[in-house]
Scaffold this active site. Structure first.
Site, PDB file in Angstrom:
ATOM      1  N   LEU A  96      13.514  -9.458  -5.811  1.00 33.61           N
ATOM      2  CA  LEU A  96      12.077  -9.572  -6.097  1.00 33.61           C
ATOM      3  C   LEU A  96      11.601 -10.991  -5.825  1.00 33.61           C
ATOM      4  O   LEU A  96      10.554 -11.207  -5.215  1.00 33.61           O
ATOM      5  CB  LEU A  96      11.785  -9.249  -7.572  1.00 33.61           C
ATOM      6  N   ARG A 107      13.199  15.611   8.966  1.00 30.03           N
ATOM      7  CA  ARG A 107      13.603  14.210   9.173  1.00 30.03           C
ATOM      8  C   ARG A 107      15.071  14.138   9.628  1.00 30.03           C
ATOM      9  O   ARG A 107      15.412  13.404  10.559  1.00 30.03           O
ATOM     10  CB  ARG A 107      13.410  13.465   7.846  1.00 30.03           C
ATOM     11  N   THR A 152       4.618   2.003  -5.520  1.00 27.25           N
ATOM     12  CA  THR A 152       3.908   1.595  -6.731  1.00 27.25           C
ATOM     13  C   THR A 152       3.304   2.832  -7.399  1.00 27.25           C
ATOM     14  O   THR A 152       2.764   3.708  -6.724  1.00 27.25           O
ATOM     15  CB  THR A 152       2.796   0.586  -6.361  1.00 27.25           C
ATOM     16  N   CYS A 171       6.958  -3.938   1.213  1.00 32.10           N
ATOM     17  CA  CYS A 171       7.641  -4.698   0.154  1.00 32.10           C
ATOM     18  C   CYS A 171       6.806  -5.725  -0.585  1.00 32.10           C
ATOM     19  O   CYS A 171       6.845  -5.779  -1.812  1.00 32.10           O
ATOM     20  CB  CYS A 171       8.844  -5.422   0.759  1.00 32.10           C
ATOM     21  N   PHE A 172       6.096  -6.567   0.160  1.00 36.39           N
ATOM     22  CA  PHE A 172       5.577  -7.775  -0.480  1.00 36.39           C
ATOM     23  C   PHE A 172       4.645  -7.473  -1.651  1.00 36.39           C
ATOM     24  O   PHE A 172       4.855  -7.931  -2.766  1.00 36.39           O
ATOM     25  CB  PHE A 172       4.890  -8.673   0.548  1.00 36.39           C
ATOM     26  N   GLN A 173       3.602  -6.692  -1.383  1.00 35.78           N
ATOM     27  CA  GLN A 173       2.648  -6.440  -2.458  1.00 35.78           C
ATOM     28  C   GLN A 173       3.332  -5.719  -3.614  1.00 35.78           C
ATOM     29  O   GLN A 173       3.168  -6.066  -4.785  1.00 35.78           O
ATOM     30  CB  GLN A 173       1.470  -5.635  -1.927  1.00 35.78           C
ATOM     31  N   PHE A 226      17.790  -7.427   2.670  1.00 40.71           N
ATOM     32  CA  PHE A 226      16.815  -8.466   3.029  1.00 40.71           C
ATOM     33  C   PHE A 226      16.300  -8.335   4.449  1.00 40.71           C
ATOM     34  O   PHE A 226      15.591  -9.208   4.944  1.00 40.71           O
ATOM     35  CB  PHE A 226      17.427  -9.859   2.825  1.00 40.71           C
TER      36      PHE A 226
HETATM   37  C1  UDX Z   1       9.889  -8.323   4.330  1.00 42.86           C
HETATM   38  C2  UDX Z   1      10.938  -9.423   4.121  1.00 42.86           C
HETATM   39  O1  UDX Z   1      10.843 -10.373   5.175  1.00 42.86           O
HETATM   40  C3  UDX Z   1      12.323  -8.824   4.063  1.00 42.86           C
HETATM   41  O2  UDX Z   1      13.276  -9.830   3.747  1.00 42.86           O
HETATM   42  C4  UDX Z   1      12.360  -7.748   3.000  1.00 42.86           C
HETATM   43  O3  UDX Z   1      13.630  -7.137   2.991  1.00 42.86           O
HETATM   44  C5  UDX Z   1      11.277  -6.710   3.259  1.00 42.86           C
HETATM   45  O4  UDX Z   1      10.006  -7.342   3.328  1.00 42.86           O
HETATM   46  P1  UDX Z   1       8.958  -6.941   6.385  1.00 42.86           P
HETATM   47  O5  UDX Z   1       7.995  -6.336   5.424  1.00 42.86           O
HETATM   48  O6  UDX Z   1       9.656  -6.056   7.333  1.00 42.86           O
HETATM   49  O7  UDX Z   1      10.090  -7.750   5.606  1.00 42.86           O
HETATM   50  O8  UDX Z   1       8.140  -7.968   7.276  1.00 42.86           O
HETATM   51  P2  UDX Z   1       7.923  -9.546   7.392  1.00 42.86           P
HETATM   52  O9  UDX Z   1       8.316  -9.966   8.739  1.00 42.86           O
HETATM   53  O10 UDX Z   1       8.499 -10.297   6.275  1.00 42.86           O
HETATM   54  O11 UDX Z   1       6.337  -9.620   7.345  1.00 42.86           O
HETATM   55  C6  UDX Z   1       5.596  -9.156   6.225  1.00 42.86           C
HETATM   56  C7  UDX Z   1       4.119  -9.389   6.432  1.00 42.86           C
HETATM   57  O12 UDX Z   1       3.826 -10.768   6.392  1.00 42.86           O
HETATM   58  C8  UDX Z   1       3.594  -8.883   7.764  1.00 42.86           C
HETATM   59  O13 UDX Z   1       2.332  -8.261   7.555  1.00 42.86           O
HETATM   60  C9  UDX Z   1       3.457 -10.137   8.589  1.00 42.86           C
HETATM   61  O14 UDX Z   1       2.486 -10.039   9.598  1.00 42.86           O
HETATM   62  C10 UDX Z   1       3.074 -11.144   7.532  1.00 42.86           C
HETATM   63  N1  UDX Z   1       3.437 -12.536   7.880  1.00 42.86           N
HETATM   64  C11 UDX Z   1       4.741 -12.909   8.006  1.00 42.86           C
HETATM   65  C12 UDX Z   1       2.434 -13.464   8.055  1.00 42.86           C
HETATM   66  O15 UDX Z   1       1.236 -13.149   7.931  1.00 42.86           O
HETATM   67  N2  UDX Z   1       2.776 -14.763   8.344  1.00 42.86           N
HETATM   68  C13 UDX Z   1       4.064 -15.175   8.466  1.00 42.86           C
HETATM   69  O16 UDX Z   1       4.293 -16.362   8.738  1.00 42.86           O
HETATM   70  C14 UDX Z   1       5.091 -14.212   8.309  1.00 42.86           C
END
Ligand code: UDX
Length: 453
Positions: free
Chosen positions: A207, A22, A77, A262-264, A152
């Site tokens: 979070l 890497r 996770t 991140c989200f999940q 962020f």
């Molecule tokens: C996210 C946060 O936005 C960011 O602030 C944090 O630091 C990391 O997690 P990221 O995962 O890069 O960033 O992508 P993001 O653009 O937020 O999208 C996340 C998911 O949500 C994607 O799968 C995207 O397709 C989906 N999404 C986003 C939607 O389905 N609808 C929307 O309106 C926005």
């Protein structure tokens, strides 16, 4: 770190990793070979590398020389043990904290950059504090300050997000350390956008921000299903509610559900935290955000099967897009993974095209190797997949096109051309509402668009 190096030419930034391959890729003279695809990153690295941005596997000397160390390791996770499926696996954070404790010299500011469960700073402080005590006994000067500085940025827009952040958050207890970090960002971020909080508020804010964003997506996807059932159009609904300044227009795009690293993970982290503190109703509330997201993905796979006369066994489906969103090669938690797995389970033949995701990555994600390509453009049998070289190649002979990532090029597909390559009756399933629906319908395709009744 590349953006810090770019904006602060007086600071030497060294990025260290144990993974030699890497680091070698980060040092590749060919900037198109950097290990992360991120628009604009190659230019920043090109400007700074060798000047004040260095990539190295020499972890220990870099720590010893540093005034400030950013811990930016993976926190996936947990897959087993206590908290499996919810809590973050902190083994790499702990290992790097121990390494910093062992190698640092003089006073070192340690910055948590990874997204971490609330109160992780306490673990880091305990490890560093023990090292500080040992050093004092041995007559060495070694001391630490711990800061939380969550990130962020979103993938695909990382460089602009970093250059023009809505806010920078610095949590900590040591005012001098906080100001030292604030001074770095102060080189390009307006002072009123640098927020200072205590450690726990900073960790919890990160979070919470991700949980709120994820919740918005689950909310709009829930409404999308109601729109499909009732004949409303979720894009019209999103525009109507987004015009309310209290709600706001962003993050209201219905789709196949959220993916990404991140989200999940962060929602589940919050669920775990709430469970730990006995806040079971709060945990259930946030858990439902993930449950709705899972449901949306299974729902899409199910409706493809239903519309294709209740069976996809042995039918070819062109899957357009595999990345979790456009402008990235990242597939972590991509909705395409679950949807494709469901369709493979149903016996479909998937021809998958994504402009950036490699075949090897898809094979890992699908836990299944691609079918070896015979001469011609063939897939045969049931529950098999292949990489397609283009949208046209994927659609050739297919009963359906399924759009899962909003790559720009999918908005500009030539529907008369594609329809001519497909087997009829043919379908377009547009889970991102990005395709030219009128053109597809005019070309004779049956249509399902997310959230459009
Ligand atoms: C996210 C946060 O936005 C960011 O602030 C944090 O630091 C990391 O997690 P990221 O995962 O890069 O960033 O992508 P993001 O653009 O937020 O999208 C996340 C998911 O949500 C994607 O799968 C995207 O397709 C989906 N999404 C986003 C939607 O389905 N609808 C929307 O309106 C926005």
């Amino acid at each position: 770190m590349a953006v810090i190096a770019d904006r602060c030419p007086h600071i030497q930034v060294t990025v260290v990793d144990l993974n030699a391959a890497r680091i070698a890729a980060w040092n590749d003279p060919d900037l198109s070979k950097l290990p992360v695809y991120e628009p604009g990153l190659d230019a920043v690295v090109g400007r700074c590398r060798g000047r004040n941005l260095h990539f190295s596997t020499a972890v220990e000397p870099a720590i010893a020389a540093a005034d400030m160390v950013f811990l930016s390791v993976n926190t996936p996770t947990k897959t087993k043990g206590v908290g499996a499926g919810q809590a973050s696996d902190l083994r790499w954070i702990e290992a790097s904290a121990r390494q910093v404790a062992a190698c640092a010299q003089g006073h070192t500011i340690v910055v948590e950059k990874s997204t971490l469960p609330v109160r992780t700073a306490a673990t880091i402080k305990a490890i560093l504090g023990a090292a500080q005590g040992d050093a004092a006994q041995a007559g060495e000067a070694k001391s630490f300050s711990v800061l939380s500085n969550p990130e962020f940025l979103a993938e695909g827009t990382a460089i602009t997000d970093l250059e023009h952040p809505d806010r920078v958050l610095i949590g900590g207890e040591d005012p001098a350390a906080i100001e030292a970090l604030a001074a770095i960002y102060g080189a390009w971020v307006p002072a009123d956008r640098i927020l200072r909080t205590n450690l726990w508020s900073s960790e919890l804010s990160k979070l919470t921000a991700n949980c709120f964003l994820a919740q918005r997506i689950s909310s709009i996807n829930a409404i999308a299903a109601v729109c499909e059932a009732t004949g409303a159009d979720v894009q019209e609904v999103a525009r109507a509610i987004g015009a309310d300044s209290r709600i706001g227009a962003k993050f209201l795009k219905a789709g196949p559900g959220f993916g990404g690293s991140c989200f999940q993970k962060d929602v589940l982290n919050l669920v775990y935290l709430c469970g730990h503190y006995g806040l079971h109703e709060v945990a259930a509330y946030w858990q439902s955000v993930v449950a709705l997201n899972d449901w949306q993905q299974h729902r899409i796979a199910r409706l493809v099967v239903q519309r294709l006369f209740g069976t996809v066994t042995g039918k070819r489906i062109a899957v357009l897009g595999f990345a979790f969103k456009a402008d990235t090669n990242d597939t972590r938690e991509a909705p395409a993974i679950r949807i494709c797995r469901d369709l493979l389970e149903e016996g479909a033949q998937l021809a998958i095209y994504d402009p950036k995701v490699s075949e090897a990555q898809m094979a890992t994600d699908l836990a299944q190797e691609p079918q070896p390509a015979p001469a011609g453009n063939g897939l045969s049998g049931e529950g098999v997949w292949q990489l397609a070289a283009s949208a046209e190649a994927a659609a050739t002979g297919a009963d359906a096109v399924l759009i899962l990532t909003e790559w720009r090029q999918f908005a500009e597909l030539d529907w008369p051309g594609l329809a001519a390559l497909m087997r009829h009756p043919a379908w377009l399933f547009d889970a991102r509402a990005i395709a030219d629906a009128e053109a597809a319908a005019a070309a004779g395709l049956n249509l399902w668009t997310v959230g459009r009744g």
